[in-house]
Design a protein around this motif. Structure first.
Motif, PDB file in Angstrom:
ATOM      1  N   ILE A  35      40.103  43.483  33.264  1.00 45.22           N
ATOM      2  CA  ILE A  35      39.566  42.144  33.045  1.00 45.22           C
ATOM      3  C   ILE A  35      40.629  41.091  33.334  1.00 45.22           C
ATOM      4  CG2 ILE A  35      38.523  40.611  31.349  1.00 45.22           C
ATOM      5  CD1 ILE A  35      36.957  43.178  32.008  1.00 45.22           C
ATOM      6  N   GLY A  36      40.296  40.116  34.164  1.00 41.60           N
ATOM      7  CA  GLY A  36      41.225  39.020  34.387  1.00 41.60           C
ATOM      8  C   GLY A  36      40.820  37.774  33.648  1.00 41.60           C
ATOM      9  N   ALA A  37      39.524  37.656  33.326  1.00 40.77           N
ATOM     10  CA  ALA A  37      39.002  36.391  32.814  1.00 40.77           C
ATOM     11  C   ALA A  37      37.939  36.622  31.747  1.00 40.77           C
ATOM     12  CB  ALA A  37      38.401  35.589  33.962  1.00 40.77           C
ATOM     13  N   THR A  38      38.065  35.940  30.651  1.00 39.14           N
ATOM     14  CA  THR A  38      37.064  35.983  29.592  1.00 39.14           C
ATOM     15  C   THR A  38      36.688  34.552  29.233  1.00 39.14           C
ATOM     16  OG1 THR A  38      38.175  37.932  28.690  1.00 39.14           O
ATOM     17  CG2 THR A  38      36.512  36.873  27.295  1.00 39.14           C
ATOM     18  N   ALA A  39      35.430  34.195  29.429  1.00 43.62           N
ATOM     19  CA  ALA A  39      34.961  32.863  29.032  1.00 43.62           C
ATOM     20  C   ALA A  39      34.000  33.040  27.871  1.00 43.62           C
ATOM     21  CB  ALA A  39      34.266  32.164  30.193  1.00 43.62           C
ATOM     22  N   SER A  82      29.530  38.574  39.434  1.00 39.97           N
ATOM     23  CA  SER A  82      30.180  39.861  39.258  1.00 39.97           C
ATOM     24  C   SER A  82      30.864  39.898  37.889  1.00 39.97           C
ATOM     25  CB  SER A  82      31.205  40.056  40.376  1.00 39.97           C
ATOM     26  OG  SER A  82      31.923  41.237  40.151  1.00 39.97           O
ATOM     27  N   ALA A 109      36.591  39.915  36.613  1.00 44.61           N
ATOM     28  CA  ALA A 109      37.908  39.940  37.251  1.00 44.61           C
ATOM     29  C   ALA A 109      38.355  38.521  37.601  1.00 44.61           C
ATOM     30  CB  ALA A 109      37.871  40.800  38.509  1.00 44.61           C
ATOM     31  N   HIS A 110      37.401  37.587  37.774  1.00 49.69           N
ATOM     32  CA  HIS A 110      37.730  36.245  38.270  1.00 49.69           C
ATOM     33  C   HIS A 110      37.197  35.152  37.349  1.00 49.69           C
ATOM     34  CE1 HIS A 110      39.177  38.058  41.930  1.00 49.69           C
ATOM     35  NE2 HIS A 110      38.073  38.784  41.977  1.00 49.69           N
ATOM     36  N   ARG A 111      37.970  34.083  37.230  1.00 52.42           N
ATOM     37  CA  ARG A 111      37.596  33.071  36.242  1.00 52.42           C
ATOM     38  C   ARG A 111      36.363  32.271  36.627  1.00 52.42           C
ATOM     39  NH1 ARG A 111      41.695  30.776  39.137  1.00 52.42           N
ATOM     40  NH2 ARG A 111      41.858  28.524  39.359  1.00 52.42           N
ATOM     41  N   ALA A 112      36.138  32.021  37.916  1.00 51.00           N
ATOM     42  CA  ALA A 112      34.958  31.239  38.294  1.00 51.00           C
ATOM     43  C   ALA A 112      33.682  31.947  37.836  1.00 51.00           C
ATOM     44  CB  ALA A 112      34.930  31.005  39.803  1.00 51.00           C
ATOM     45  N   ALA A 113      33.621  33.249  38.041  1.00 49.47           N
ATOM     46  CA  ALA A 113      32.440  34.017  37.635  1.00 49.47           C
ATOM     47  C   ALA A 113      32.271  33.992  36.127  1.00 49.47           C
ATOM     48  CB  ALA A 113      32.550  35.458  38.131  1.00 49.47           C
ATOM     49  N   PHE A 115      33.418  31.730  33.909  1.00 49.06           N
ATOM     50  CA  PHE A 115      33.027  30.379  33.476  1.00 49.06           C
ATOM     51  C   PHE A 115      31.568  30.085  33.829  1.00 49.06           C
ATOM     52  CE2 PHE A 115      37.527  28.566  33.321  1.00 49.06           C
ATOM     53  CZ  PHE A 115      37.440  28.116  32.024  1.00 49.06           C
ATOM     54  N   ASP A 116      31.217  30.299  35.094  1.00 55.35           N
ATOM     55  CA  ASP A 116      29.867  29.955  35.555  1.00 55.35           C
ATOM     56  C   ASP A 116      28.800  30.750  34.803  1.00 55.35           C
ATOM     57  OD1 ASP A 116      30.659  28.078  37.415  1.00 55.35           O
ATOM     58  OD2 ASP A 116      30.753  29.505  39.072  1.00 55.35           O
ATOM     59  N   CYS A 118      29.016  32.257  31.853  1.00 52.68           N
ATOM     60  CA  CYS A 118      28.973  31.917  30.418  1.00 52.68           C
ATOM     61  C   CYS A 118      28.145  30.655  30.197  1.00 52.68           C
ATOM     62  CB  CYS A 118      30.396  31.735  29.881  1.00 52.68           C
ATOM     63  SG  CYS A 118      30.464  31.398  28.116  1.00 52.68           S
TER      64      CYS A 118
END
Lengths: 156, 77, 156, 77
Positions: A35-39, A82, A109-113, A115-116, A118
Motif C-alpha cells: 500500500i502506498g496511499a490510504t485516504a 485500482s 498503490a497511488h494517492r490519486a486513486a 483520494f478520488d 474515497c
C-alpha cells in the motif's frame, strides 16, 4: 457485512472508534509494503446543525437494501479505480454529538486513486444509500434532516 | 397478487405505516401500490420508491411477491 | 514543530502509527461536537517502485526550511478553507517498507473543506517541501527518486 | 561578503559538498555563489535554489550573512 473486490461493509448500532477500526482492519486485511496511499473520511455528529443545538440523532436505515446499496457503491468504485481495499462503516440507531457516524477508507498503490475513490464513495453513500437522520433538538423536539448537500461544492 | 410494503423515516410517519402486506387484482405498478396504502394522500414530490430493494419509479411494474418501499431523500453519512 | 491557525507540523525520525497519532491528536486538540468532517491521508513506503524491489529508503530534508515550508503550506490551506485544525506528520531518516512516511489530516465542519484541504496539503507538500528520497534496492544499490508525480491526474 | 552554502540530496553528491562558508567580493547573486562552489560544473537544469530558506532563482541578489542552498526537485510525501 459483505466482502467482494477486497472490500468490507459494516452497519453497526454501537459507537465505534474510527482510528482503532482502521488499525485493526489494516492488520487483518492489508499486506504491509503493497500500500502506498490510504485516504480516509470520518463523518462525526455535531452538536449543532442549521443554527440549532442538537442533542441526539436517530439514524434509521432500510435493512437489506442499505447493505446492498453500499456493496454496489463499493463495487463500482473498485471497478473505476485500482484499489487494494475499501472499507465502509456506518452507524445506525441513537447517536450522540461527537460520535462518528461514518468511516470510509480506500487503500491503493497511488494517492490519486485513494483520494478520488474515497471522496466518490462518500458522495455516493450520501446520495444513494438508504439512511435517514432524525435530530432531537435541545427542547426535545424532533425533526427529520430533509436532504444532504452536495459535497463537491465549495463550503467556506 | 401479494405485495410487501415498507415505509421509512418521514414517509412512515406521513402514512402512519411501517410495514404491511397488501393483496388484490388491480395492482400492476408502484403507483397502484401507493394508492392502496395511501388512499387520497398525494405522493410527496421527492418520494423515492424501491422494488425488491432497488430504486424504481412509480410506473415500474410489480409482480407477485415483490417488496415495495417508499421513503424520502436519503440523509446518511 | 509549529502551531498556528490551530495546526501542527511534526517532522520525526522514528516510526509512527498514524491511527494512534490521530486518536491522541483528536483527544488533545479537537473539541467533540464541533467537527463534522475529518479527511486524512497516509503515505506509506512500498516494497516496490518503478518495477524494482525496494528494501529501504533514506529520507533527507532541509532542517529549518522544511518546517517553514510546511507551516506556510498549512497556513495557506487554513486561509483558503474553513478548517478547525490541520495536522502534518512527516518521517525523515531511514524508513522500511510498510512504514508510514506522511500523515495529513484536516478537520472541518463540512466535508468539502476537509477533503479539498487534505488533498491540497498533500500536493503542496509533495511539490514544495524540501524532502528527498533515496531508495536502497534489493541488490543494495542506491538511487535517488527523481521527481514526484502529479497526484491530481488519474492513476488507474 | 560571507555566505553559508548548503547542498542536499543528489546535489550534495554531485558537488561532494554538504555545507561550506564562502567569502569574497565578487559574489552578488545566487549564480555567483554557484560558480564559487561548483567551478566549471554546470548547474543541472532542474536545480532548485533557496536563499534564507525561501525559494529563489539564480539571479536573486544575495547579501552578507545569507544562507544559500542548492537541491534537486523535492520528492517527499
Amino acid at each position: 457485512m459483505g466482502t467482494q473486490h477486497n472490500g468490507t461493509i459494516k452497519i453497526i448500532s454501537e459507537p465505534f472508534d474510527p482510528w482503532a477500526e482502521l488499525s485493526s482492519y489494516e492488520t487483518s486485511h492489508l499486506t504491509a509494503g503493497q500500500i502506498g496511499a490510504t485516504a480516509t473520511f470520518v463523518g462525526t455528529m455535531r452538536d449543532f446543525n442549521e443554527g440549532d443545538d442538537v442533542s441526539a440523532m436517530e439514524l434509521e436505515h432500510y435493512p437489506g437494501m442499505t447493505d446492498a446499496q453500499l456493496q454496489l457503491i463499493a463495487d463500482e468504485a473498485q471497478t473505476q479505480w485500482s484499489l487494494d481495499n475499501a472499507l465502509i462503516v456506518h452507524r445506525v440507531g441513537r447517536i450522540l454529538p461527537g460520535e462518528p457516524i461514518v468511516l470510509v477508507a480506500c487503500w491503493s498503490a497511488h494517492r490519486a486513486a485513494a483520494f478520488d475513490a474515497c471522496r466518490h464513495l462518500m458522495e455516493a453513500l450520501k446520495s444513494r444509500a438508504p439512511f435517514w437522520k432524525k435530530e432531537t433538538l435541545k427542547d426535545q423536539s424532533h425533526r427529520w434532516v430533509e436532504k444532504n448537500t452536495d459535497g463537491y461544492s465549495a463550503s467556506q | 397478487m401479494s405485495i410487501k410494503v415498507k415505509c421509512f423515516a418521514s414517509m412512515r410517519e406521513y402514512l402512519d405505516l411501517s410495514e404491511r402486506d397488501i393483496a388484490g387484482d388491480g395492482i400492476n405498478s408502484v403507483a397502484d401500490v401507493w394508492q392502496q396504502i395511501a388512499g387520497d394522500k398525494p405522493m410527496p414530490d421527492n418520494t423515492l420508491c424501491a422494488v425488491n430493494q432497488s430504486q424504481a419509479d412509480a410506473a415500474y411494474a410489480v409482480t407477485d411477491g415483490d417488496e415495495v418501499a417508499f421513503f424520502p431523500p436519503v440523509t446518511g453519512g
